[in-house]
Design a protein around this motif. Structure first.
Motif, mmCIF file in Angstrom:
data_model
loop_
_atom_site.group_PDB
_atom_site.id
_atom_site.type_symbol
_atom_site.label_atom_id
_atom_site.label_comp_id
_atom_site.label_asym_id
_atom_site.label_seq_id
_atom_site.Cartn_x
_atom_site.Cartn_y
_atom_site.Cartn_z
ATOM 1 N N GLY A 1 0.739 -1.156 0.184
ATOM 2 C CA GLY A 1 -0.156 0.010 0.036
ATOM 3 C C GLY A 1 0.580 1.136 -0.003
ATOM 4 N N HIS A 2 2.119 1.257 0.697
ATOM 5 C CA HIS A 2 2.878 2.221 0.403
ATOM 6 C C HIS A 2 3.169 2.656 -0.932
ATOM 7 N N ASN A 3 2.955 1.960 -1.815
ATOM 8 C CA ASN A 3 3.035 2.464 -3.380
ATOM 9 C C ASN A 3 2.457 3.629 -3.674
ATOM 10 N N PHE A 4 1.153 3.887 -2.713
ATOM 11 C CA PHE A 4 0.520 5.071 -2.996
ATOM 12 C C PHE A 4 0.736 6.253 -1.855
ATOM 13 N N PHE A 5 0.969 5.727 -0.920
ATOM 14 C CA PHE A 5 1.492 6.694 0.228
ATOM 15 C C PHE A 5 2.826 6.206 0.707
ATOM 16 N N PRO A 6 4.146 6.774 0.372
ATOM 17 C CA PRO A 6 4.149 8.180 -0.045
ATOM 18 C C PRO A 6 4.841 8.000 -1.632
ATOM 19 N N MET A 7 4.832 6.879 -2.200
ATOM 20 C CA MET A 7 5.610 6.774 -3.264
ATOM 21 C C MET A 7 4.998 7.446 -4.321
ATOM 22 N N VAL A 8 3.812 7.741 -4.172
ATOM 23 C CA VAL A 8 3.064 8.669 -5.307
ATOM 24 C C VAL A 8 2.577 10.080 -4.645
ATOM 25 N N ILE A 9 1.689 9.832 -3.645
ATOM 26 C CA ILE A 9 1.290 11.081 -3.096
ATOM 27 C C ILE A 9 2.809 11.278 -1.836
ATOM 28 N N ASN A 10 3.467 11.971 -2.611
ATOM 29 C CA ASN A 10 4.836 11.949 -1.987
ATOM 30 C C ASN A 10 5.117 13.116 -0.901
ATOM 31 N N SER A 11 4.550 12.781 0.517
ATOM 32 C CA SER A 11 4.656 13.432 1.707
ATOM 33 C C SER A 11 6.173 13.558 2.283
ATOM 34 N N ASP A 12 6.341 14.182 3.108
ATOM 35 C CA ASP A 12 7.714 14.590 3.652
ATOM 36 C C ASP A 12 7.554 13.341 4.990
ATOM 37 N N GLU A 13 8.307 12.444 4.885
ATOM 38 C CA GLU A 13 8.385 11.384 5.817
ATOM 39 C C GLU A 13 9.115 11.722 7.336
ATOM 40 N N ARG A 14 10.240 12.582 6.634
ATOM 41 C CA ARG A 14 11.217 13.124 7.692
ATOM 42 C C ARG A 14 10.520 13.897 8.700
ATOM 43 N N GLN A 15 9.644 14.813 8.201
ATOM 44 C CA GLN A 15 8.914 15.705 9.118
ATOM 45 C C GLN A 15 7.530 15.276 9.643
ATOM 46 N N TRP A 16 6.716 14.498 8.695
ATOM 47 C CA TRP A 16 5.658 14.049 9.131
ATOM 48 C C TRP A 16 5.151 12.535 8.830
ATOM 49 N N THR A 17 5.614 11.848 9.741
ATOM 50 C CA THR A 17 5.587 10.198 9.553
ATOM 51 C C THR A 17 4.105 10.012 9.280
ATOM 52 N N TRP A 18 3.304 10.559 10.098
ATOM 53 C CA TRP A 18 1.627 10.137 10.138
ATOM 54 C C TRP A 18 1.248 10.459 8.699
ATOM 55 N N MET A 19 1.908 11.475 7.815
ATOM 56 C CA MET A 19 1.080 11.620 6.485
ATOM 57 C C MET A 19 1.169 10.567 5.445
ATOM 58 N N ASP A 20 2.320 9.668 5.807
ATOM 59 C CA ASP A 20 2.230 8.190 4.940
ATOM 60 C C ASP A 20 1.853 7.019 5.934
ATOM 61 N N GLU A 21 2.310 6.834 6.852
ATOM 62 C CA GLU A 21 2.121 5.836 7.644
ATOM 63 C C GLU A 21 0.668 5.891 8.220
ATOM 64 N N GLY A 22 0.049 6.758 8.629
ATOM 65 C CA GLY A 22 -1.165 6.922 9.142
ATOM 66 C C GLY A 22 -2.287 6.786 7.920
ATOM 67 N N LEU A 23 -1.934 7.661 7.129
ATOM 68 C CA LEU A 23 -3.124 7.155 5.861
ATOM 69 C C LEU A 23 -2.847 6.030 5.152
ATOM 70 N N ASN A 24 -1.562 5.433 5.167
ATOM 71 C CA ASN A 24 -1.447 4.095 4.676
ATOM 72 C C ASN A 24 -2.098 3.026 5.612
ATOM 73 N N THR A 25 -1.982 3.223 6.769
ATOM 74 C CA THR A 25 -2.746 2.429 7.833
ATOM 75 C C THR A 25 -4.008 2.453 7.651
ATOM 76 N N PHE A 26 -4.722 3.587 7.376
ATOM 77 C CA PHE A 26 -5.954 3.558 7.246
ATOM 78 C C PHE A 26 -6.759 2.923 6.157
ATOM 79 N N VAL A 27 -5.814 2.795 4.989
ATOM 80 C CA VAL A 27 -6.394 2.280 3.727
ATOM 81 C C VAL A 27 -6.052 0.688 3.829
ATOM 82 N N GLU A 28 -5.040 0.369 4.416
ATOM 83 C CA GLU A 28 -4.717 -0.815 4.863
ATOM 84 C C GLU A 28 -5.865 -1.610 5.495
ATOM 85 N N TYR A 29 -6.398 -0.789 6.638
ATOM 86 C CA TYR A 29 -7.498 -1.227 7.260
ATOM 87 C C TYR A 29 -8.714 -1.645 6.331
#
Length: 794
Positions: free
Chosen positions: A434-462
């Motif tokens: 699922g991370h192919n979408f967050f953040p590989m395509v919707i390319n947020s700054d993981e170094r600053q905001w982990t939740w923008m990829d991990e949180g959104l991805n975990t939601f769609v994972e659910y």
């Protein structure tokens, strides 16, 4: 005149009783900032990022292309590489240097980020613990981390560079202006670390039983930092916690490895016919149209390679990937490889898996099918999967990269596995793919905001787990699963909007809580239709771009028409939990005996004169100006009772007057009394003990065995964030009441959510509101009976 005044007071009195009750329930002193807008917190919109949350008309981002050649030395556990980098300055700025990431320096004892944490003496020392401590405190180079051989421009001229821990600054020979590109070359090598003992997201794993290695090559080449409109260079050090901010570009990568290795990598392989055996290549072609995964490299073939290592010959695998932010690869002679196609909006995507015999009986039946299921489900909730390949690699690890991810999930030696192992494997494959979408395509700054990829991805994972198996035991997503974390003392919590390096409870804060919040938005606050549209719009707007939290927050409100600042403020910016208490229940029935209560005395205190409390300068000067006259001076007929009373001309004896008026609830004719005779009236009082506001979800359990749920939006708390009450009219008598029966809001204390003992009803006489709608609105009055007719209360 006095008769007219008294009539007005009688009408005013009935409205005042209602208003007084409303003010008592909603005192202004309890109004906080929970419903205030985030405008002062979010960055100011501009021509790069709009107030709607969309990219602006002058949005820009940089691009970086790589042409890399590398060689894996399995005997020396060393990777050597050279790369040509083409950097495009699409910004309006003039650049005088470039910043590159040297993530492999994480393993260096000299050049790591040196973000130290508090430590204590272990209760029991182990050799591994002491060895690590000795290595970290040593001043001698432990041999790990990038060794830069040279950096030159396109003509071969050496470039000046400075290494600062995990970052490297390269000085440009001339300023790089807007619209220009710069080409340079790097030669480097590093010693590969054992990720099973030294940690990290990549490296090697050694299998002593058969003497073979499995390599996961991640963060393996010097790569450009992001230069953006909202923060300039993102060159925060890599500590091993906060992940990556990367620039999109095109990759061509040539990997030379032992001849019996199989490689899975980002992108498409350009030379399968040369690196696979004829039999393997024919299976690859067969897999292109198969409805089931085809073993391109079989288990028996992988076992034979393990036993008969080819340590002298080498092969070069060539991959190409366009418009990706990174490149990763795995290599081993232990790999079984299988493949099958999936179709997303009519486009074929090759779904593939790589795994050793240790994972065969889990990955063979599940992995590739999970890859296919994941990209199709994520495509439904976000954007169509844009790449030609999606791969899952079992590597006793969990990490994601474009088109490839590394997962875990191994069986016992006899091939059996527990259900927990199976479910864990399913969850991690869905999550990492699922991370192919967050953040590989919707390319947020993981170094600053982990939740923008991990949180959104975990939601769609659910959501994806639910569509894989409706009974799947998801650990993150449902509201009730976050309760234990939300119960923690506040000194053990941080807001979601906390920098990645500063989070103590990393998993719950960056994965679980944001995923739960989005699920609450979808199921409880916005509804699926509005949420899904807005979430998909966010993905569409920011695909292949660099979104920030403000872009997400603004898009979700802009696309749904829902004001959600109260939710972002409470769930993302604070550590308040949800604890809504049902404090009391009042129960009443219509006066059924038909008796009309007698008249009663009503005392109304005369209001104070309604004059300006302060004689301002304008009024004084107007009186002093002989050229100004006042209408009430010119026309004495305008001098009514109030004019005279306010000026003391018409004195009024006593501070109050007494009159008689009908009882408040007796003005109902027989037909109306019969109409409401079988109704049941309830007043429920709630308090917000946790601090985080949420909708009120009320389950009414009736004495006839039926149930009903009323949903009151969270905005009920907007005037009083501590205490509210609601008045309801029901057709049945209630046996019990329960708040949040489906555990939708993450309420941390369910013991105060129920009312199982309903008090005996008190009787009251219904009344007919005599004020018209307009007059009631002007006075601030409320017609409780009209509102009680609405199913959701008022």
């Amino acid at each position: 005149m006095r008769k007219l005044f008294f009539s007005f007071c009688l009408l005013f009195a009935s409205a005042t009783l209602l208003n007084a009750q409303d003010i008592q329930n909603n005192p202004g002193s309890n109004h906080g900032n929970k419903f205030e807008q985030l405008g002062a917190i979010l960055p100011t919109p501009n021509e790069y990022r709009t107030a709607s949350g969309a990219p602006g008309p002058k949005y820009w981002q940089q691009r970086c292309d790589y042409d890399i050649k590398c060689e894996l030395d399995e005997k020396k556990l060393k990777l050597t590489g050279s790369e040509t980098v083409t950097y495009y300055n699409n910004s309006p700025d003039i650049l005088t240097y470039l910043w590159l990431q040297l993530d492999e320096n994480q393993h260096s004892n000299l050049n790591n980020a040196d973000y130290q944490s508090s430590t204590a003496m272990p209760r029991q020392a182990t050799d591994n613990t002491l060895k690590r401590m000795e290595e970290s405190s040593s001043k001698e180079d432990n041999g790990f981390g990038f060794k830069i051989i040279k950096i030159t421009d396109a003509t071969g001229k050496a470039l000046t560079y400075t290494i600062n821990k995990t970052m490297m600054r390269v000085e440009l020979p001339t300023a790089l202006k807007a619209g220009q590109k710069f080409i340079f070359n790097l030669d480097w090598y590093y010693n590969i670390s054992d990720h099973t003992t030294q940690g990290g997201r990549g490296g090697y794993e050694y299998f002593p039983e058969d003497g073979n290695y499995l390599f996961t090559m991640t963060q393996w080449y010097p790569r450009l930092c992001v230069y953006s409109d909202f923060q300039g260079w993102q060159n925060h050090q890599f500590t091993g916690r906060g992940e990556f901010a990367l620039t999109f570009g095109n990759f061509k990568v040539q990997m030379t490895v032992p001849a019996d290795h199989v490689i899975g990598a980002t992108g498409q392989c350009l030379n399968y016919q040369q690196v696979l055996t004829p039999t393997e290549f024919s299976r690859w072609k067969q897999a292109q149209n198969s409805k089931e995964p085809v073993e391109v490299v079989t288990l028996d073939e992988a076992k034979k390679k393990e036993e008969n290592k080819n340590t002298t010959q080498k092969k070069t695998w060539i991959f190409r990937a366009d418009n990706v932010r990174d490149f990763a690869w795995g290599s081993s002679r232990k790999f079984v490889m299988d493949a099958m196609p999936a179709f997303v909006n009519g486009k074929k995507v090759m779904c593939m898996s790589y795994y050793a015999k240790e994972a065969y009986h889990l990955y063979r039946p599940f992995s590739t099918k999970l890859v296919a299921h994941t990209i199709k489900t994520y495509s439904h909730f976000t954007i169509p999967y844009p790449y030609p390949v999606a791969q899952s690699v079992e590597a006793s690890n969990g990490m994601e990269y474009p088109m490839i991810c590394f997962n875990y999930g191994r069986t016992e030696k006899d091939g059996t596995y527990s259900e927990a192992t199976k479910n864990g494997m399913i969850g991690v494959v869905i999550h990492e793919v699922g991370h192919n979408f967050f953040p590989m395509v919707i390319n947020s700054d993981e170094r600053q905001w982990t939740w923008m990829d991990e949180g959104l991805n975990t939601f769609v994972e659910y959501l994806t787990e639910e569509l894989w198996d409706n009974k799947f035991p998801s650990r993150r997503g449902p509201a009730w699963t976050i309760v234990d974390y939300m119960k923690l003392p506040k000194n053990q919590l941080e807001p979601i909007m906390t920098n990645s390096e500063n989070i103590v409870q990393f998993g719950p804060n960056a994965y679980s809580k944001p995923a739960t919040g989005l699920n609450i938005l979808r199921e409880t606050i916005m509804g699926r239709k509005l949420f899904d549209y807005a979430f998909k719009e966010y993905a569409r707007r920011w695909a292949f771009k660099h979104p920030t939290p403000a872009d997400f927050f603004r898009t979700m409100s802009d696309a749904s028409g829902e004001s959600l600042d109260w939710f972002w403020r409470g769930w993302f910016y604070s550590t308040d939990p949800v604890d809504i208490s049902l404090d009391s229940v009042k129960y009443a029935r219509v006066d059924a005996d038909g008796k009309v209560p007698g008249e009663r005395e009503f005392k109304q205190r005369l209001p104070k004169p309604n004059l300006n409390a302060f004689e301002d300068i304008s009024k004084i000067r107007n009186r002093e100006d002989k050229n100004i006259s006042f209408e009430t001076d010119r026309d004495t007929t305008t001098r009514d009772f109030y004019w005279k009373y306010d000026r003391g001309i018409e004195p009024y004896d006593s501070s109050s007057f007494t009159t008689t008026m009908p009882a408040f609830f007796d003005n109902l004719d027989a037909a109306e009394k019969e109409k409401y005779a079988n109704k049941f009236f309830y007043e429920l009082e709630f308090s917000n003990k946790g601090g985080l506001v949420m909708p009120l979800i009320i389950q009414w359990n009736y004495k006839d065995g039926t149930s009903e749920i009323d949903r009151i939006p969270a905005q009920i708390w907007r005037l009083n964030e501590n205490k509210v009450s609601k008045f309801f009219m029901k057709d049945k008598e209630v046996a019990s009441i329960k708040l949040d029966p489906m555990r939708e809001t993450a309420d941390i204390n369910e013991s105060n959510n129920s009312w199982n003992s309903i008090p005996q009803p008190s009787k009251f006489a219904l009344f007919k509101q005599k004020m018209g709608p307009a007059r009631g609105a002007q006075s601030g009055g409320t017609n409780p009976m009209q509102k009680a007719k609405e199913k959701k209360g008022f």
